[in-house]
Motif scaffolding. Structure first.
Motif, short mmCIF file in Angstrom:
data_model
loop_
_atom_site.label_atom_id
_atom_site.label_comp_id
_atom_site.label_asym_id
_atom_site.label_seq_id
_atom_site.Cartn_x
_atom_site.Cartn_y
_atom_site.Cartn_z
N LYS A 50 0.82 -1.21 0.00
CA LYS A 50 0.00 0.00 0.00
C LYS A 50 0.87 1.27 0.00
O LYS A 50 0.39 2.37 -0.23
N ASP A 80 3.47 3.47 -1.93
CA ASP A 80 3.76 3.56 -3.34
C ASP A 80 5.14 4.16 -3.54
O ASP A 80 5.30 5.38 -3.64
N LYS A 126 8.27 5.39 -5.43
CA LYS A 126 8.49 5.86 -6.80
C LYS A 126 9.84 6.54 -6.91
O LYS A 126 10.36 7.09 -5.95
N HIS A 164 12.78 -2.29 -0.84
CA HIS A 164 12.85 -0.83 -1.00
C HIS A 164 13.91 -0.18 -0.12
O HIS A 164 14.16 1.02 -0.24
N SER A 208 8.37 7.10 -0.89
CA SER A 208 6.98 6.64 -0.85
C SER A 208 6.04 7.82 -0.58
O SER A 208 4.84 7.65 -0.41
N VAL A 232 3.05 11.70 -2.84
CA VAL A 232 1.59 11.65 -2.92
C VAL A 232 1.04 12.91 -2.27
O VAL A 232 1.72 13.57 -1.47
#
Ligand SMILES: Nc1ncnc2c1ncn2[C@@H]1O[C@H](COP(=O)(O)OP(=O)(O)OP(=O)(O)O)[C@@H](O)[C@H]1O
Ligand SMILES: Nc1ncnc2c1ncn2[C@@H]1O[C@H](COP(=O)(O)OP(=O)(O)OP(=O)(O)O)[C@@H](O)[C@H]1O
Ligand SMILES: [Mg+2]
Ligand SMILES: [Mg+2]
Lengths: 463, 463
Positions: free
Chosen positions: A1, A3, A5, B80, B92, B95
């Protein structure tokens, strides 16, 4: 969940334009002018050409302007035009000598801001010695790469038989010229003061023309690429230099890789590090490397850095520029000796002026800041020069804040320690701060002598 | 003879550490602590876990320190971990919701500074729900990519049967703890004030321990990812949103892509832009897109942005935190309504405190600045909040600079407009400046009422 990038540099900066000097339409049009003008002056100087730059800002629509800049520089090789303006961190200036540009992003950011706000490509006509390239460029922001029109750039390249060379750029962007006007005019005026060998013409949106003629007919000597100075070198830099010269004996490596290290100093440094001077670089162990770097950093006797990678104003040229622009009766400039911070050579030049057309706000001290011949007009409060001025007891020099005097600080370096990518102000490096402080004291004393003379003259005249 | 080069982001920032808050060994150790602590708090909050963070700084050698931080957060998925600390612009948090982190570079820059100054890898133990990863990481700076030890990270990953989760990081770097100590302690103290639900323990190199216990047992509501607010949208953003939803009718696209746009507003905006609401997004022409964006930007009637992507303190929690730390008799906090700048929702919270343990320098106004619950301790002079305070006529509120009062400004946003990558100060955005100004006036009036009451009380007591 979550994300995770990765972003390309262009993608990142397109969402963080504030850290590059594109905060809003007022600041953006100023920064775009700055970046383009600095590119033109850099290019002319590097090519040993007396700069002739025509700058024009036209109004395209409500809040939309076109910046057009034309220089007589060497032009940009066609194969490098797309990435010079369509890729962040692409530059011909990643070398150790004094230039205005250094980051490899100014031109591209101006193009990006124009594209984000107007969707218009930048139009570039580059005339090199042999070719003319006429290209439109947009940025693929997600990929950090240029999109050229035409797609095959060689369709827009033809032989140059005009005998002229130079670069012309037209950039469309959202801007607020009215509110930026004063700062833009001040920037150009201060540029003319610090680059008196440049001819700059500027046409405003309403048609008004400003022409700054050349005041001197010679360029400063072209800075030459320098080797790093050992003072303040770090482990990463040392390892990168080692990687370029793995088979040398370490004593020879030190002399070749750094400036200001001769054979005797090299042996001294290695002696204190307890490392065999005849050992090959690629045979050194981690602990030995650590001790060498520590010994380099502790070593007191390095020759000061060679100033051939720098292009200071020089005391006379600086004083003449200030006199011409501010018309002050008293101007004194001091050039401090070359020093280094963190391996980077630098020279500080400090000037002080009294009287003439100096306008000072009540209780303030007028400070003009320059770095590698770029006038810095924003964010002065945190700048290293402002910190120095705060420490000066001006009463001892016969003036107080609000009096008609101004201080000028010019820092030249192979690597100006800007705190922001918008080149707004300079970090508080102790070596640089010290040189500014010493310089200000020197010129402040000269000003005191001048004011005392003036005072005595007044008394003799009264008596 | 011109050497055009491209640099990776890591290569670029390794030579421009000043723009990231790593100016010198004093500032660097502060920034590294900041970046690591902010990562731990972000991770715990996003996982809805009451944060428990142990921070320790040990002396390793002369001018060399080890920072060790351990949190009870969700851990980092093993696949990651390498890029989270070994790649610039990997995150992450790209957003649209309020978090401390945003750039995707803080942790990596701390690792890079440690590597540049000591050549040591960072040691990470990440415990997720199912796995434990125990890795050492260095950065291939030229390539902007991680070098892991072991090379195959899965050799250092095993099942997590401890029932515990969290991330532990050990970083070795050159630092000057003595001169950074005061700022580090202040940063932790202010973090405890603005995140009173966190338990933070800090052990200094000399062994002294500081413990900030949890003052409240609940977290603020977790921010939810938001759609952009149409106010201040630009052409590039609009086109990217279009690319995600090409087949919708434009009237539906506007409602889906943006917050605060309902059907009625969508038709209004398209009406003013003279665009057929039933046209498919991928059929829109450049001129139509331009007119839609212009109409969005001119539209006055948007619902204010929804605050679910933000996590403000709340007036009571902020006042309680200030009272507890400063022990002031009078504290008042105002939360301004949600607004937006350039498509980003934000909320400003302003507080004022009088009396207690407020220490103010002569002639100054004590200002505490926070952004997304990060205390900002440097470069306040150019900050938007400082500009607002300069405009306030404090006499009208019964105080003058130097009196024992303090102003607190907390800005929450999905995108804080920092001017520097070191997150030092905030750009002068008119929408934000206005909210700070209104908030300061409101709390200043409350303080004046309090001081008047105090004055009347004194007079009645005397009489
Ligand atoms: N007017 C010009 N004439 C010749 N070359 C130019 C001109 N403008 C740009 N260039 C070339 O394009 C490159 C990229 O320019 P850009 O402004 O993006 O970065 P920079 O000048 O290298 O660094 P900075 O970001 O600090 O300005 C320059 O390095 C230079 O080689
Ligand atoms: N203590 C931690 N617990 C969980 N995840 C973490 C932790 N520290 C870092 N991370 C992860 O590593 C990523 C990279 O961290 P980094 O600090 O480099 O960037 P960021 O926090 O996203 O942005 P910023 O540069 O603004 O701090 C984060 O986005 C997060 O996913
Ligand atoms: Mg440039
Ligand atoms: Mg972070």
């Amino acid at each position: 969940k979550l994300d995770f990038k990765e972003k390309s540099p262009a993608d990142f900066f397109s969402e963080n334009m504030d850290v590059c000097g594109f905060d809003n339409p007022i600041r953006a049009i100023y920064t775009a002018v700055r970046e383009l003008l600095e590119n033109s002056l850099d290019a002319c100087e590097a090519a040993d050409v007396l700069p002739k730059v025509n700058l024009e800002i036209r109004k395209e629509g409500e809040g939309i302007y076109v910046i057009r800049i034309e220089d007589n520089g060497p032009g940009i090789p066609p194969e490098h035009v797309p990435e010079s303006f369509g890729k962040i961190f692409y530059s011909s200036k990643y070398v150790m000598k004094q230039q205005r540009g250094r980051f490899g992003m100014g031109g591209t950011m101006a193009v990006m801001y124009g594209q984000i706000t107007t969707q218009r490509p930048v139009h570039i006509v580059s005339m090199t010695e042999k070719q003319i390239a006429d290209l439109k460029i947009k940025i693929d922001i997600i990929r950090n790469s240029p999109i050229t029109e035409p797609e095959n750039i060689w369709k827009a390249v033809k032989p140059n038989d005009t005998g002229k060379q130079g670069t012309t750029i037209e950039l469309t962007l959202e801007g607020n010229y009215q509110r930026a006007r004063e700062k833009i005019l001040e920037y150009i005026k201060q540029t003319a003061m610090i680059a008196p060998y440049a001819e700059i013409s500027f046409t405003e949106p309403d048609g008004s023309k400003h022409l700054y003629k050349r005041e001197v007919e010679y360029l400063p000597p072209i800075p030459k690429e320098a080797k790093p100075h050992p003072r303040g070198v770090n482990l990463e830099l040392f390892r990168r230099l080692m990687a370029k010269d793995p088979r040398s004996k370490v004593s020879n490596f030190l002399v070749k890789a750094f400036q200001s290290i001769g054979r005797k100093t090299s042996l001294e440094v290695l002696g204190k590090a307890d490392v065999n001077p005849d050992k090959r670089v690629n045979k050194l162990g981690s602990e030995e490397i650590r001790r060498i770097v520590k010994s380099l950093r502790k070593h007191k006797g390095f020759r000061p850095p060679d100033a051939s990678s720098l292009a200071p104003m020089g005391e006379e040229m600086f004083e003449a520029g200030i006199k011409r622009v501010l018309k002050s009766e008293f101007v004194k400039c001091i050039q401090r000796p070359p020093k280094a911070y963190e391996g980077n050579p630098f020279i500080v030049e400090v000037a002080i002026a009294y009287g003439g057309e100096i306008k000072v706000k009540e209780g303030e001290i007028k400070l003009y800041r320059f770095a590698n011949r770029i006038p810095l007009l924003y964010d002065e409060w945190n700048d290293v020069s402002t910190r120095v001025l705060k420490r000066i007891n001006w009463k001892r020099y016969g003036v107080k804040p609000g009096d008609p005097f101004a201080v000028f600080v010019h820092i030249c370096s192979t690597n100006i320690p800007y705190k922001t990518l918008g080149k707004e102000y300079i970090a508080n490096k102790p070596e640089i701060r010290r040189e500014i402080y010493m310089g200000v004291l020197q010129v402040a004393r000269e000003m005191r002598n001048y004011l005392n003379k003036l005072e005595r003259k007044k008394k003799t005249e009264k008596a």
